[in-house]
Scaffold this motif. Sequence first.
Motif, PDB file in Angstrom:
ATOM      1  N   ARG A   1      -2.498   2.968  -8.270  1.00  0.00           N
ATOM      2  CA  ARG A   1      -3.891   2.550  -8.096  1.00  0.00           C
ATOM      3  C   ARG A   1      -4.311   1.614  -9.229  1.00  0.00           C
ATOM      4  O   ARG A   1      -4.973   0.593  -8.989  1.00  0.00           O
TER       5      ARG A   1
ATOM      6  N   LEU B   1      -5.742   1.399   7.470  1.00  0.00           N
ATOM      7  CA  LEU B   1      -4.975   0.913   6.329  1.00  0.00           C
ATOM      8  C   LEU B   1      -4.815  -0.600   6.406  1.00  0.00           C
ATOM      9  O   LEU B   1      -4.998  -1.316   5.415  1.00  0.00           O
TER      10      LEU B   1
ATOM     11  N   ASP C   1      -5.756   8.524  -2.664  1.00  0.00           N
ATOM     12  CA  ASP C   1      -5.296   8.352  -4.034  1.00  0.00           C
ATOM     13  C   ASP C   1      -5.313   9.678  -4.783  1.00  0.00           C
ATOM     14  O   ASP C   1      -5.779  10.702  -4.281  1.00  0.00           O
TER      15      ASP C   1
ATOM     16  N   LYS D   1      -3.337  -0.209  -2.935  1.00  0.00           N
ATOM     17  CA  LYS D   1      -4.162   0.698  -2.148  1.00  0.00           C
ATOM     18  C   LYS D   1      -3.373   1.965  -1.872  1.00  0.00           C
ATOM     19  O   LYS D   1      -2.271   1.923  -1.314  1.00  0.00           O
TER      20      LYS D   1
ATOM     21  N   ALA E   1       0.861  -1.180   0.000  1.00  0.00           N
ATOM     22  CA  ALA E   1       0.000   0.000   0.000  1.00  0.00           C
ATOM     23  C   ALA E   1       0.896   1.227   0.000  1.00  0.00           C
ATOM     24  O   ALA E   1       2.107   1.138   0.212  1.00  0.00           O
TER      25      ALA E   1
ATOM     26  N   THR F   1      -7.950  -2.450   5.418  1.00  0.00           N
ATOM     27  CA  THR F   1      -8.243  -2.498   3.981  1.00  0.00           C
ATOM     28  C   THR F   1      -7.387  -3.548   3.277  1.00  0.00           C
ATOM     29  O   THR F   1      -7.741  -3.996   2.181  1.00  0.00           O
ATOM     30  N   LEU F   2      -6.261  -3.933   3.890  1.00  0.00           N
ATOM     31  CA  LEU F   2      -5.367  -4.917   3.285  1.00  0.00           C
ATOM     32  C   LEU F   2      -5.642  -6.334   3.774  1.00  0.00           C
ATOM     33  O   LEU F   2      -5.074  -7.299   3.239  1.00  0.00           O
TER      34      LEU F   2
ATOM     35  N   ASP G   1     -10.249   8.514   1.512  1.00  0.00           N
ATOM     36  CA  ASP G   1     -10.269   7.517   2.581  1.00  0.00           C
ATOM     37  C   ASP G   1     -10.268   8.194   3.947  1.00  0.00           C
ATOM     38  O   ASP G   1     -10.856   7.690   4.894  1.00  0.00           O
TER      39      ASP G   1
ATOM     40  N   MET H   1      -3.640   5.773  -0.074  1.00  0.00           N
ATOM     41  CA  MET H   1      -4.375   6.666   0.834  1.00  0.00           C
ATOM     42  C   MET H   1      -3.622   8.000   0.957  1.00  0.00           C
ATOM     43  O   MET H   1      -2.494   7.979   1.403  1.00  0.00           O
TER      44      MET H   1
END
Length: 302
Positions: free
Chosen positions: A90, A292, A99, A95, A65, A295-296, A248, A97
Motif C-alpha cells: 500500500r 477492482l 488492505d 491497490k 493490484a 479502481t485501476l 473495500d 483489497m
Amino acid sequence: MSATRSDTVVIFTEDADWHTRRLKAAIEHEGFDVLVLSLNDCGFAIGETAHGLVLPGLGDRLPAAAFVRLIDKGSTEQITARLGLLHALRESGVKVMNDARAIERCVDKSMTSFLIASAGLPTPRSFVGEDRAAMQALVDEAPGDMVLKPLFGAQGRGIRRIPRRSPLPEPEKVGGIYYLQDFVAAPEAETYQDWRVFVIGETVVASMLRRSPRWITNIHQGAVGVPAPFDARAHELAIRATAAVGADYAGVDLIEDAGGALQVLEVNSMPAWKGLQRATDIDVAAALARHLAATLAPVPAT
C-alpha cells in the motif's frame, strides 16, 4: 533502482479453492494477468530488489493490484511480517483489497465492535478483558445470556452461549482473553436467522438470510441461506459498517433483536461467498473483479 508496475494482479491465498478459481477467472476477464501467491513465500529484500520486497514471479516489478483472499495461521511474528508486506504494498502505491488496516480491524473482533459503535451504528454490548473474575462478574450481572467468541475466529467456530451466572472457561481455553457479547434474542420464530450482506465499494451486491434450528447461523455450521428481501435499513447499516472499518468490500452480519431492529454483529474483511452465491445466484467474483478494475482505471483528464 525504481520499481516498474506490471499488468498483473496478485491474489494472496493459501488454497486454490473454488473462490480463488472464480476470482482468478473474473479478474482475467477484466483484462489482467493473475498470479496466485502465498504470503508465506513473500517477504522483504531491502536494498536488493527495486521495491524492497520479495514477490515470486514479479522480480523488480510491482503488481497492478493485490487481492487478499486468505492469510495463513502462524506465530505473532509471522502474521506481523505478512501484514507488514501488505502495508508495504500500500505504501508503494499498490491497490490492496482489502488492505492490512482493514484486515487488522476486522480480524480483531474487539476493534471491529469499537469502530462499529464509534460510527454510531447499533451493535450488542461487548466486553473484552483478560481478568476472568472481572469477566465472570459481567456474566453474572448480565440481563440475559451472553456469547463468548474467540477474539480471532471465523465461520462460527469456537463460539459459546453462556447463560447468566454460568462459569466461564479457564483463561488457557480462550487464549487468555475473553470477548463477550450480549446474546441477541430474535423475535419468536421456528428457526434462528441473521443476515449476511455483501458490500463492494458503497454498494450492496447480494444479501441472504441464514436460517438454522440452532442459534449459530453460519453456513459452515449447517445453516441454510435464502435470498433476503430488499431492506433499505439493512443495506445502509452494512455499507456504513464496511466504511467504519475502512474496507473495500466486506461480508457484514446483521441480526434482528426482540424489538425488530437490526444490529451489526460482525464485519468480515476476507469473507467467503459460495453460500451467498448459491442462495442468490449472483456472481460475486465478477462484481469484485469489476470493482477492482474500476479502481485501476485512469481518471479522465478534465
